[in-house]
Design a protein around this motif. Structure first.
Motif, PDB file in Angstrom:
ATOM      1  N   ARG A  34       8.970   8.527   7.937  1.00  0.00           N
ATOM      2  CA  ARG A  34       8.440   9.320   9.040  1.00  0.00           C
ATOM      3  C   ARG A  34       9.194   9.086  10.165  1.00  0.00           C
ATOM      4  NH1 ARG A  34       3.185   8.889   7.333  1.00  0.00           N
ATOM      5  NH2 ARG A  34       2.908   7.591   9.327  1.00  0.00           N
ATOM      6  N   SER A  93       0.709  -1.115   0.115  1.00  0.00           N
ATOM      7  CA  SER A  93       0.099   0.063   0.064  1.00  0.00           C
ATOM      8  C   SER A  93       0.824   1.153  -0.056  1.00  0.00           C
ATOM      9  CB  SER A  93      -0.994   0.018   1.388  1.00  0.00           C
ATOM     10  OG  SER A  93      -0.197   0.229   2.372  1.00  0.00           O
ATOM     11  N   GLY A  94       1.990   1.260   0.398  1.00  0.00           N
ATOM     12  CA  GLY A  94       2.886   2.361   0.398  1.00  0.00           C
ATOM     13  C   GLY A  94       2.860   2.912   1.817  1.00  0.00           C
ATOM     14  N   ARG A  95       2.058   2.691   2.744  1.00  0.00           N
ATOM     15  CA  ARG A  95       1.976   3.145   4.068  1.00  0.00           C
ATOM     16  C   ARG A  95       3.178   2.601   4.995  1.00  0.00           C
ATOM     17  NH1 ARG A  95      -3.914   2.139   3.617  1.00  0.00           N
ATOM     18  NH2 ARG A  95      -3.631  -0.027   4.348  1.00  0.00           N
ATOM     19  N   SER A  96       3.759   1.613   4.787  1.00  0.00           N
ATOM     20  CA  SER A  96       4.922   0.897   5.458  1.00  0.00           C
ATOM     21  C   SER A  96       6.046   1.885   5.117  1.00  0.00           C
ATOM     22  CB  SER A  96       5.134  -0.257   4.989  1.00  0.00           C
ATOM     23  OG  SER A  96       4.487  -1.215   5.354  1.00  0.00           O
ATOM     24  N   ARG A  97       6.226   2.196   3.929  1.00  0.00           N
ATOM     25  CA  ARG A  97       7.560   3.118   3.378  1.00  0.00           C
ATOM     26  C   ARG A  97       7.037   4.475   4.022  1.00  0.00           C
ATOM     27  NH1 ARG A  97      11.052   3.625  -0.225  1.00  0.00           N
ATOM     28  NH2 ARG A  97      10.666   1.568  -1.290  1.00  0.00           N
ATOM     29  N   SER A  98       5.804   4.956   4.194  1.00  0.00           N
ATOM     30  CA  SER A  98       5.755   6.236   4.506  1.00  0.00           C
ATOM     31  C   SER A  98       5.991   6.149   6.179  1.00  0.00           C
ATOM     32  CB  SER A  98       4.312   6.740   4.391  1.00  0.00           C
ATOM     33  OG  SER A  98       4.018   7.910   4.881  1.00  0.00           O
ATOM     34  N   SER A  99       5.477   5.257   6.791  1.00  0.00           N
ATOM     35  CA  SER A  99       5.846   5.177   8.304  1.00  0.00           C
ATOM     36  C   SER A  99       7.162   5.078   8.529  1.00  0.00           C
ATOM     37  CB  SER A  99       4.905   3.971   8.779  1.00  0.00           C
ATOM     38  OG  SER A  99       5.127   4.018  10.179  1.00  0.00           O
TER      39      SER A  99
END
Length: 199
Positions: free
Chosen positions: A50, A41-47
């Protein structure tokens, strides 16, 4: 008002963020490679990105002596004495718009800035924002928060963004301390050369 001394300290924090991400950003890709589910989903990279930026922010702020604390939902921020007020700088991811401004999403529970109950000084909210693109830190800037556009999510209304980290002016300016580049005696010497016809 952001003084030259505070501006230089903010520059040092921006340098720390940029340096840490350049040195350790590859660890994000290494972590994502551990399981295909992490890259869905891309959420892991974003998290993960950050978290890396947040650690660099905390390290940089500690090194220059800013008073760190946590805002709502564990937000990373520090307070700066601006004379008759405190500036509260909160780390926020931003998106660069085509017109050179920045979009910072938020919600009503993450607003900040009020009156300090101990000192009765006003607390002025600021963003210390950063952009990420192609797994690299792009712009790092600070801007006063003027208000909030309500929504789900909402968006911060920012004042003029001032770039940090040696990137130069982009859409609104950069922090440039006053520098006197005229040395005593040099203007007189130049006048003498001009009068004598020297090249």
């Amino acid at each position: 008002m952001i003084t030259e001394a505070v501006g230089e300290m903010l520059e040092q924090i921006a340098f720390e963020i940029r340096e840490v991400y350049e040195e350790r950003g590859h660890n994000v890709d290494s972590a994502l490679a551990q399981d295909s589910a992490f890259s869905g989903s891309g959420r892991s990279r974003s998290s993960l990105s950050r978290d890396l930026v947040a650690q660099a922010f905390v390290t940089g702020a500690s090194r220059v002596g800013f008073d760190l604390d946590s805002g709502a939902w564990g937000a990373k921020q520090f307070r700066v004495d601006l004379g008759r007020a405190f500036g509260v700088f909160r780390l926020k991811k931003a998106e660069a718009r085509a017109d050179g401004t920045y979009k910072v999403v938020t919600n009503s529970s993450s607003t900040w800035g009020d009156v300090d109950e101990d000192t009765l000084f006003v607390e002025i909210p600021y963003v210390l924002g950063y952009t990420l693109s192609s797994n690299q830190v792009g712009d790092i800037f600070f801007a006063e928060v003027l208000g909030v556009v309500e929504g789900n999510p909402g968006e911060l209304i920012l004042g003029r963004a001032v770039l940090l980290g040696g990137r130069g002016p982009v859409g609104g300016g950069s922090f440039e301390p006053a520098v006197d580049d005229v040395l005593p005696g040099f203007d007189e010497a130049e006048s003498d050369d001009s009068a004598s016809g020297a090249a």
